[in-house]
Design a protein around this motif. Structure first.
Motif, mmCIF file in Angstrom:
data_model
loop_
_atom_site.group_PDB
_atom_site.id
_atom_site.type_symbol
_atom_site.label_atom_id
_atom_site.label_comp_id
_atom_site.label_asym_id
_atom_site.label_seq_id
_atom_site.Cartn_x
_atom_site.Cartn_y
_atom_site.Cartn_z
ATOM 1 N N UNK A 33 0.863 -1.171 0.000
ATOM 2 C CA UNK A 33 0.000 0.000 0.000
ATOM 3 C C UNK A 33 0.904 1.226 0.000
ATOM 4 N N UNK A 34 0.872 2.010 -1.079
ATOM 5 C CA UNK A 34 1.716 3.197 -1.155
ATOM 6 C C UNK A 34 1.062 4.351 -0.410
ATOM 7 N N UNK A 35 1.864 5.359 -0.124
ATOM 8 C CA UNK A 35 1.334 6.509 0.609
ATOM 9 C C UNK A 35 0.286 7.238 -0.222
ATOM 10 N N UNK A 36 0.487 7.347 -1.551
ATOM 11 C CA UNK A 36 -0.511 8.016 -2.383
ATOM 12 C C UNK A 36 -1.806 7.212 -2.445
ATOM 13 N N UNK A 37 -1.685 5.880 -2.483
ATOM 14 C CA UNK A 37 -2.881 5.041 -2.503
ATOM 15 C C UNK A 37 -3.661 5.190 -1.198
ATOM 16 N N UNK A 38 -2.955 5.251 -0.069
ATOM 17 C CA UNK A 38 -3.646 5.394 1.214
ATOM 18 C C UNK A 38 -4.347 6.753 1.292
ATOM 19 N N UNK A 39 -3.688 7.798 0.826
ATOM 20 C CA UNK A 39 -4.319 9.112 0.828
ATOM 21 C C UNK A 39 -5.551 9.133 -0.082
ATOM 22 N N UNK A 40 -5.414 8.537 -1.279
ATOM 23 C CA UNK A 40 -6.545 8.500 -2.200
ATOM 24 C C UNK A 40 -7.705 7.705 -1.610
ATOM 25 N N UNK A 257 -7.719 17.002 -3.204
ATOM 26 C CA UNK A 257 -7.392 15.751 -3.878
ATOM 27 C C UNK A 257 -5.926 15.400 -3.671
ATOM 28 N N UNK A 258 -5.608 14.135 -3.865
ATOM 29 C CA UNK A 258 -4.224 13.667 -3.743
ATOM 30 C C UNK A 258 -3.426 14.137 -4.949
ATOM 31 N N UNK A 259 -2.257 14.698 -4.706
ATOM 32 C CA UNK A 259 -1.460 15.304 -5.770
ATOM 33 C C UNK A 259 -0.638 14.253 -6.501
ATOM 34 N N UNK A 260 -0.980 14.029 -7.765
ATOM 35 C CA UNK A 260 -0.231 13.103 -8.617
ATOM 36 C C UNK A 260 0.562 13.831 -9.698
ATOM 37 N N UNK A 261 0.613 15.158 -9.614
ATOM 38 C CA UNK A 261 1.199 15.925 -10.712
ATOM 39 C C UNK A 261 2.663 15.583 -10.933
ATOM 40 N N UNK A 262 3.439 15.424 -9.840
ATOM 41 C CA UNK A 262 4.864 15.134 -10.014
ATOM 42 C C UNK A 262 5.089 13.714 -10.527
ATOM 43 N N UNK A 263 4.215 12.789 -10.142
ATOM 44 C CA UNK A 263 4.322 11.421 -10.661
ATOM 45 C C UNK A 263 4.061 11.418 -12.168
ATOM 46 N N UNK A 264 3.055 12.193 -12.598
ATOM 47 C CA UNK A 264 2.753 12.281 -14.030
ATOM 48 C C UNK A 264 3.934 12.880 -14.785
ATOM 49 N N UNK A 265 4.536 13.938 -14.239
ATOM 50 C CA UNK A 265 5.701 14.552 -14.886
ATOM 51 C C UNK A 265 6.862 13.563 -14.977
ATOM 52 N N UNK A 266 7.068 12.803 -13.898
ATOM 53 C CA UNK A 266 8.189 11.862 -13.880
ATOM 54 C C UNK A 266 8.002 10.753 -14.913
ATOM 55 N N UNK A 267 6.789 10.233 -15.035
ATOM 56 C CA UNK A 267 6.554 9.166 -16.019
ATOM 57 C C UNK A 267 6.740 9.695 -17.435
ATOM 58 N N UNK A 268 6.367 10.954 -17.675
ATOM 59 C CA UNK A 268 6.583 11.544 -18.994
ATOM 60 C C UNK A 268 8.066 11.663 -19.314
ATOM 61 N N UNK A 269 8.909 11.728 -18.262
ATOM 62 C CA UNK A 269 10.361 11.817 -18.456
ATOM 63 C C UNK A 269 11.018 10.441 -18.521
ATOM 64 N N UNK A 270 10.201 9.371 -18.472
ATOM 65 C CA UNK A 270 10.756 8.027 -18.611
ATOM 66 C C UNK A 270 11.018 7.307 -17.308
ATOM 67 N N UNK A 271 10.422 7.772 -16.208
ATOM 68 C CA UNK A 271 10.620 7.154 -14.892
ATOM 69 C C UNK A 271 9.361 6.387 -14.513
ATOM 70 N N UNK A 272 9.514 5.172 -13.979
ATOM 71 C CA UNK A 272 8.353 4.377 -13.571
ATOM 72 C C UNK A 272 7.612 5.085 -12.442
ATOM 73 N N UNK A 273 6.283 4.964 -12.450
ATOM 74 C CA UNK A 273 5.477 5.666 -11.447
ATOM 75 C C UNK A 273 5.814 5.212 -10.029
ATOM 76 N N UNK A 274 6.104 3.905 -9.841
ATOM 77 C CA UNK A 274 6.440 3.439 -8.498
ATOM 78 C C UNK A 274 7.767 4.007 -8.015
ATOM 79 N N UNK A 275 8.728 4.205 -8.966
ATOM 80 C CA UNK A 275 10.001 4.828 -8.594
ATOM 81 C C UNK A 275 9.794 6.300 -8.250
#
Length: 439
Positions: A33-40, A257-275
């Motif tokens: 259970x990730x911290x973002x999942x728990x917040x969501x 709402x839970x902030x996913x903006x930085x995760x979205x930016x990171x995946x667009x740069x080629x980084x896995x969302x879990x990383x």
């Protein structure tokens, strides 16, 4: 009043009533259970309580649950990943106090989830398992939680510790449990063969201290660890819970709402969302924003060659750059040493730690280069050492053992990054001071 302002007011005046049996949930399989999942999940539970137990399914705009999602291809996969995990992750529902709350079977966090478009807007639909729905939506025993406070916590352990301690804010003392009981509860990961072998001192260092420091820094609670020994060893732990004289101020722009903006930016740069989530949990959203800005500039620059491993580069950047810690230090969270001798010793320690981190960052950056580019740098280093007339033993080590030999690495780093590579700025030392003060 705007919709967002009204929602924030509701979160303060009508906090989430989270059932006691949802405070210490543990996944039953290998999932986490990730911290973002728990917040969501907290947001979904709050909205469902507002919509009422008579509903079979619950619906809300996606943007009211997750912020920073425009539902492009990257964001869509992240949303699906989190909702899929909530449906597929079965958990043991338990209260932090043995025997408290109703007993029920193992169940998933959600019974189903669906994302669909309605009048051009993305919506989320979800439901809860029948055997837990009533207790989730009309709990008899619960903790009152401020979601705007939870939004400021970045560690899973910090969120869980706050939720559990909030349950006992009027009691003053949490339940006493064997310390291994707390490990999967605070980390959100089921015990494994390796984790059950973990010594208490490492669990205290890596999980407990960081969670306590975060809760005490961000929330309206003061939490203190209490250890109980059996012979020479720690057997059980619990927490003393106090209320601060003045509640923590709300965020200037509190995210509902839970902030996913930085995760979205990171995946667009080629980084896995879990990383990306792991980096945010370690360094914070603010530091992640700064790090991603630098990463995107490096990707666009392509000098001395295109970046091969965005994740390793970003991780190295964040190693010595925590904007949140720097802010805490600037506000006086790090206590200055009392004497000039102590100040000098502290300064030396902070500088040494910064240099070690900077060294690791530079080496990671060099290793991220292609073998051809590395070989070019090494050849230029060889000529540079010859021109400087350095001791023959160093040049011999470069020839026989390569640049990774301890006698050569320092010369490479200085040549690669310049003579001032090991000179930290006052702000960088302040960051180290704050991090040490929170240990």
């Amino acid at each position: 009043m705007s919709r967002q302002g009204a929602a924030h007011r509701d979160l303060i005046e009508n906090p989430l009533r989270k059932p006691v049996n949802t405070l210490a949930i543990v996944p039953t399989k290998s999932s986490k259970i990730t911290v973002l999942a728990r917040k969501a999940y907290n947001v979904l539970l709050y909205i469902a309580q507002e919509q009422g137990i008579e509903q079979e399914v619950f619906r809300a705009p996606l943007q009211s649950i997750l912020r920073g999602v425009d539902f492009n291809s990257n964001a869509r996969e992240i949303v699906k990943q989190h909702l899929r995990a909530m449906v597929s992750t079965t958990v043991e529902w338990q209260s932090p106090t043995a025997g408290e709350g109703e007993a029920w079977n193992v169940a998933g966090l959600l019974a189903h989830a669906k994302v669909y478009k309605q009048r051009g807007e993305n919506w989320v639909e979800w439901s809860f398992a029948p055997n837990i729905k009533h207790e989730l939506l009309e709990p008899q025993r619960f903790a009152r939680l401020r979601l705007d406070v939870i939004s400021q916590l970045r560690r899973h352990s910090g969120v869980v510790l706050y939720e559990i301690c909030a349950r006992y804010r009027d009691v003053g003392l949490t339940a006493r449990q064997p310390w291994p009981w707390w490990r999967p509860v605070l980390t959100g990961s089921p015990d494994t063969e390796d984790s059950v072998k973990q010594e208490y001192r490492f669990f205290k260092r890596d999980v407990l201290k960081l969670a306590i420091a975060e809760v005490n820094a961000v929330t309206d609670l003061d939490v203190e660890l209490i250890e109980h020994k059996a012979g020479r060893f720690i057997a059980d732990i619990q927490f003393r819970v106090g209320k601060k004289q003045q509640e923590a101020l709300p965020l200037r722009h509190p995210p509902v709402p839970v902030d996913l903006s930085q995760v979205v930016r990171a995946t667009a740069a080629g980084i896995r969302s879990e990383d990306a989530e792991a980096l945010i949990q370690t360094h914070g959203n603010e530091a992640m924003t700064v790090g991603l800005d630098a990463l995107l500039k490096r990707i666009a620059n392509e000098f001395p060659e295109p970046l091969r491993d965005p994740y390793r580069y970003l991780r190295a950047l964040l190693e010595s750059n925590s904007a949140t810690a720097a802010k805490k230090a600037a506000e006086g969270s790090a206590n200055p040493p009392a004497s000039s001798a102590a100040a000098a010793a502290a300064l030396e320690g902070w500088t040494s730690e910064w240099v070690n981190r900077r060294r690791a960052q530079v080496l990671a950056e060099f290793e991220a280069l292609s073998p051809e580019t590395q070989a070019d740098w090494v050849e230029r280093l060889r000529a540079h050492l010859h021109e400087r007339g350095v001791h023959p033993s160093i040049r011999k080590r470069l020839e026989t053992n390569g640049w990774k030999h301890p006698m050569v690495t320092g010369e490479l780093i200085r040549f690669f990054k310049g003579a001032d590579w090991d000179k930290p700025t006052p702000q960088e030392l302040l960051t180290i001071a704050a991090q040490r003060g929170g240990r």
